[in-house]
Design a protein around this motif. Structure first.
Motif, PDB file in Angstrom:
ATOM      1  N   ALA A   1       5.355   3.544 -16.427  1.00 41.16           N
ATOM      2  CA  ALA A   1       6.320   2.588 -16.956  1.00 41.16           C
ATOM      3  C   ALA A   1       5.519   1.373 -17.431  1.00 41.16           C
ATOM      4  O   ALA A   1       4.485   1.041 -16.834  1.00 41.16           O
ATOM      5  CB  ALA A   1       7.313   2.187 -15.881  1.00 41.16           C
ATOM      6  N   PRO A   2       5.959   0.717 -18.499  1.00 41.41           N
ATOM      7  CA  PRO A   2       5.174  -0.404 -19.038  1.00 41.41           C
ATOM      8  C   PRO A   2       4.786  -1.468 -18.002  1.00 41.41           C
ATOM      9  O   PRO A   2       3.659  -1.950 -18.004  1.00 41.41           O
ATOM     10  CB  PRO A   2       6.089  -0.999 -20.111  1.00 41.41           C
ATOM     11  N   ASP A   3       5.695  -1.773 -17.070  1.00 35.19           N
ATOM     12  CA  ASP A   3       5.386  -2.807 -16.082  1.00 35.19           C
ATOM     13  C   ASP A   3       4.581  -2.279 -14.898  1.00 35.19           C
ATOM     14  O   ASP A   3       4.240  -3.036 -13.994  1.00 35.19           O
ATOM     15  CB  ASP A   3       6.660  -3.505 -15.604  1.00 35.19           C
ATOM     16  N   ALA A   4       4.247  -0.991 -14.894  1.00 38.59           N
ATOM     17  CA  ALA A   4       3.466  -0.406 -13.803  1.00 38.59           C
ATOM     18  C   ALA A   4       2.009  -0.137 -14.187  1.00 38.59           C
ATOM     19  O   ALA A   4       1.217   0.274 -13.344  1.00 38.59           O
ATOM     20  CB  ALA A   4       4.114   0.888 -13.332  1.00 38.59           C
ATOM     21  N   VAL A   5       1.647  -0.376 -15.432  1.00 36.80           N
ATOM     22  CA  VAL A   5       0.285  -0.097 -15.893  1.00 36.80           C
ATOM     23  C   VAL A   5      -0.750  -0.813 -15.028  1.00 36.80           C
ATOM     24  O   VAL A   5      -1.752  -0.226 -14.620  1.00 36.80           O
ATOM     25  CB  VAL A   5       0.127  -0.472 -17.385  1.00 36.80           C
ATOM     26  N   GLY A   6      -0.514  -2.065 -14.708  1.00 39.96           N
ATOM     27  CA  GLY A   6      -1.439  -2.835 -13.885  1.00 39.96           C
ATOM     28  C   GLY A   6      -1.654  -2.228 -12.510  1.00 39.96           C
ATOM     29  O   GLY A   6      -2.761  -2.256 -11.972  1.00 39.96           O
ATOM     30  N   PHE A   7      -0.587  -1.666 -11.927  1.00 34.33           N
ATOM     31  CA  PHE A   7      -0.714  -1.017 -10.624  1.00 34.33           C
ATOM     32  C   PHE A   7      -1.687   0.152 -10.702  1.00 34.33           C
ATOM     33  O   PHE A   7      -2.576   0.283  -9.859  1.00 34.33           O
ATOM     34  CB  PHE A   7       0.650  -0.537 -10.114  1.00 34.33           C
ATOM     35  N   TYR A   8      -1.525   1.008 -11.709  1.00 36.14           N
ATOM     36  CA  TYR A   8      -2.394   2.183 -11.823  1.00 36.14           C
ATOM     37  C   TYR A   8      -3.841   1.785 -12.129  1.00 36.14           C
ATOM     38  O   TYR A   8      -4.774   2.409 -11.634  1.00 36.14           O
ATOM     39  CB  TYR A   8      -1.846   3.170 -12.859  1.00 36.14           C
ATOM     40  N   GLU A   9      -4.012   0.721 -12.898  1.00 39.85           N
ATOM     41  CA  GLU A   9      -5.370   0.203 -13.131  1.00 39.85           C
ATOM     42  C   GLU A   9      -5.963  -0.304 -11.822  1.00 39.85           C
ATOM     43  O   GLU A   9      -7.130  -0.045 -11.517  1.00 39.85           O
ATOM     44  CB  GLU A   9      -5.343  -0.900 -14.188  1.00 39.85           C
ATOM     45  N   LYS A  10      -5.151  -1.018 -11.047  1.00 40.94           N
ATOM     46  CA  LYS A  10      -5.617  -1.602  -9.781  1.00 40.94           C
ATOM     47  C   LYS A  10      -6.070  -0.532  -8.787  1.00 40.94           C
ATOM     48  O   LYS A  10      -7.043  -0.734  -8.054  1.00 40.94           O
ATOM     49  CB  LYS A  10      -4.496  -2.443  -9.164  1.00 40.94           C
TER      50      LYS A  10
ATOM     51  N   HIS B   1      -7.513   5.849 -17.369  1.00 39.26           N
ATOM     52  CA  HIS B   1      -6.584   5.879 -18.509  1.00 39.26           C
ATOM     53  C   HIS B   1      -7.077   6.925 -19.489  1.00 39.26           C
ATOM     54  O   HIS B   1      -8.273   7.111 -19.658  1.00 39.26           O
ATOM     55  CB  HIS B   1      -6.568   4.490 -19.158  1.00 39.26           C
ATOM     56  N   THR B   2      -6.170   7.611 -20.144  1.00 38.51           N
ATOM     57  CA  THR B   2      -6.573   8.597 -21.143  1.00 38.51           C
ATOM     58  C   THR B   2      -5.944   8.280 -22.489  1.00 38.51           C
ATOM     59  O   THR B   2      -4.821   7.806 -22.556  1.00 38.51           O
ATOM     60  CB  THR B   2      -6.211  10.039 -20.729  1.00 38.51           C
ATOM     61  N   GLU B   3      -6.682   8.522 -23.524  1.00 41.29           N
ATOM     62  CA  GLU B   3      -6.193   8.321 -24.889  1.00 41.29           C
ATOM     63  C   GLU B   3      -5.737   9.641 -25.498  1.00 41.29           C
ATOM     64  O   GLU B   3      -5.287   9.681 -26.630  1.00 41.29           O
ATOM     65  CB  GLU B   3      -7.320   7.729 -25.759  1.00 41.29           C
ATOM     66  N   ARG B   4      -5.867  10.747 -24.760  1.00 40.85           N
ATOM     67  CA  ARG B   4      -5.637  12.061 -25.328  1.00 40.85           C
ATOM     68  C   ARG B   4      -4.313  12.698 -24.934  1.00 40.85           C
ATOM     69  O   ARG B   4      -4.120  13.888 -25.153  1.00 40.85           O
ATOM     70  CB  ARG B   4      -6.771  13.004 -24.926  1.00 40.85           C
ATOM     71  N   ALA B   5      -3.408  11.966 -24.362  1.00 30.03           N
ATOM     72  CA  ALA B   5      -2.114  12.535 -23.984  1.00 30.03           C
ATOM     73  C   ALA B   5      -1.150  12.447 -25.154  1.00 30.03           C
ATOM     74  O   ALA B   5      -1.200  11.512 -25.957  1.00 30.03           O
ATOM     75  CB  ALA B   5      -1.552  11.781 -22.789  1.00 30.03           C
ATOM     76  N   PHE B   6      -0.273  13.435 -25.261  1.00 30.78           N
ATOM     77  CA  PHE B   6       0.734  13.476 -26.309  1.00 30.78           C
ATOM     78  C   PHE B   6       2.084  13.699 -25.656  1.00 30.78           C
ATOM     79  O   PHE B   6       2.176  14.218 -24.551  1.00 30.78           O
ATOM     80  CB  PHE B   6       0.441  14.613 -27.291  1.00 30.78           C
ATOM     81  N   LEU B   7       3.155  13.314 -26.363  1.00 32.41           N
ATOM     82  CA  LEU B   7       4.476  13.326 -25.747  1.00 32.41           C
ATOM     83  C   LEU B   7       5.555  13.649 -26.757  1.00 32.41           C
ATOM     84  O   LEU B   7       5.637  13.010 -27.813  1.00 32.41           O
ATOM     85  CB  LEU B   7       4.748  11.944 -25.122  1.00 32.41           C
ATOM     86  N   PHE B   8       6.374  14.651 -26.470  1.00 33.91           N
ATOM     87  CA  PHE B   8       7.630  14.871 -27.175  1.00 33.91           C
ATOM     88  C   PHE B   8       8.686  14.185 -26.334  1.00 33.91           C
ATOM     89  O   PHE B   8       8.922  14.571 -25.193  1.00 33.91           O
ATOM     90  CB  PHE B   8       7.990  16.360 -27.264  1.00 33.91           C
ATOM     91  N   PRO B   9       9.344  13.121 -26.822  1.00 31.84           N
ATOM     92  CA  PRO B   9      10.340  12.428 -26.001  1.00 31.84           C
ATOM     93  C   PRO B   9      11.567  13.310 -25.771  1.00 31.84           C
ATOM     94  O   PRO B   9      11.887  14.178 -26.576  1.00 31.84           O
ATOM     95  CB  PRO B   9      10.687  11.185 -26.819  1.00 31.84           C
TER      96      PRO B   9
ATOM     97  N   GLY C   1       0.777  -1.237   0.000  1.00 31.68           N
ATOM     98  CA  GLY C   1       0.000   0.000   0.000  1.00 31.68           C
ATOM     99  C   GLY C   1       0.805   1.282   0.000  1.00 31.68           C
ATOM    100  O   GLY C   1       0.236   2.368   0.072  1.00 31.68           O
ATOM    101  N   ILE C   2       2.120   1.182  -0.076  1.00 30.37           N
ATOM    102  CA  ILE C   2       2.966   2.382  -0.032  1.00 30.37           C
ATOM    103  C   ILE C   2       2.750   3.238  -1.278  1.00 30.37           C
ATOM    104  O   ILE C   2       2.560   4.456  -1.170  1.00 30.37           O
ATOM    105  CB  ILE C   2       4.459   1.999   0.121  1.00 30.37           C
ATOM    106  N   GLY C   3       2.763   2.637  -2.457  1.00 25.16           N
ATOM    107  CA  GLY C   3       2.556   3.389  -3.697  1.00 25.16           C
ATOM    108  C   GLY C   3       1.189   4.047  -3.731  1.00 25.16           C
ATOM    109  O   GLY C   3       1.054   5.220  -4.073  1.00 25.16           O
ATOM    110  N   ARG C   4       0.161   3.304  -3.363  1.00 25.31           N
ATOM    111  CA  ARG C   4      -1.201   3.844  -3.326  1.00 25.31           C
ATOM    112  C   ARG C   4      -1.275   5.024  -2.360  1.00 25.31           C
ATOM    113  O   ARG C   4      -1.863   6.054  -2.666  1.00 25.31           O
ATOM    114  CB  ARG C   4      -2.199   2.773  -2.908  1.00 25.31           C
ATOM    115  N   ALA C   5      -0.666   4.885  -1.181  1.00 27.26           N
ATOM    116  CA  ALA C   5      -0.692   5.970  -0.194  1.00 27.26           C
ATOM    117  C   ALA C   5       0.034   7.204  -0.727  1.00 27.26           C
ATOM    118  O   ALA C   5      -0.441   8.337  -0.546  1.00 27.26           O
ATOM    119  CB  ALA C   5      -0.069   5.506   1.122  1.00 27.26           C
ATOM    120  N   LEU C   6       1.163   7.010  -1.392  1.00 24.53           N
ATOM    121  CA  LEU C   6       1.897   8.151  -1.954  1.00 24.53           C
ATOM    122  C   LEU C   6       1.088   8.849  -3.050  1.00 24.53           C
ATOM    123  O   LEU C   6       1.069  10.080  -3.125  1.00 24.53           O
ATOM    124  CB  LEU C   6       3.261   7.711  -2.479  1.00 24.53           C
TER     125      LEU C   6
END
Length: 152
Positions: free
Chosen positions: A127-136, A141-149, A103-108
């Motif tokens: 991060a690709p391996d953290a997607v499940g955490f944020y879903e949980k 989730h948003t489809e409207r974000a854009f990114l200049f790397p 629960g540390i990540g959720r609390a933060l």
């Protein structure tokens, strides 16, 4: 240093009875590099470039930590940029892999959102391996974000 929550040890189902202290505080670039590495996020951050990490910390407007209340060991960090009125970008959420699932990540995340304010949205790039955490934890989730790397 401002305490955010004194302790959540009772809420955790941790066999070691870990007691946590969450607070808003500055940390050193070395501490930041260490928790990034222990979280697995170090593979995606410039952990060998301490001056750059220090600039990252200096530019943050909201920095929260989770520490073992007894030893003071840094177990998690949330680094965000916010105007406290409209937007919050949660740039880094790092929790030591040995303490993930308690629960540390959720609390933060919850504390970051609370301190950013009810009028602020909270955005992050997972991060690709953290997607499940944020879903949980129920983060939309948003489809409207854009990114200049970054170039470097």
């Amino acid at each position: 240093m401002r305490p955010v929550a004194a302790d959540n040890g009772a809420a955790m189902e941790n066999p070691a009875a870990l007691r946590l202290r969450y607070q808003q505080e500055n940390i050193t670039a070395s501490e930041f590099a260490d928790i990034l590495n222990r979280s697995g996020l170090g593979a995606r951050r410039p952990v060998e470039d301490l001056p750059r990490l220090q600039r990252m910390l200096d530019g943050a407007t909201l920095l929260l930590t989770a520490r073992d209340a007894q030893s003071g060991t840094l177990l998690g960090v949330s680094r965000a940029l916010t105007d406290h009125a409209y937007a919050c970008y949660l740039s880094d959420l790092a929790v030591d892999t040995a303490f993930q699932g308690y629960g540390i990540g959720r609390a933060l995340v919850d504390m970051t959102r609370k301190l950013a304010g009810e009028e602020s949205m909270c955005l992050l790039v997972a991060a690709p391996d953290a997607v499940g955490f944020y879903e949980k934890i129920g983060m939309p989730h948003t489809e409207r974000a854009f990114l200049f790397p970054r170039r470097k």
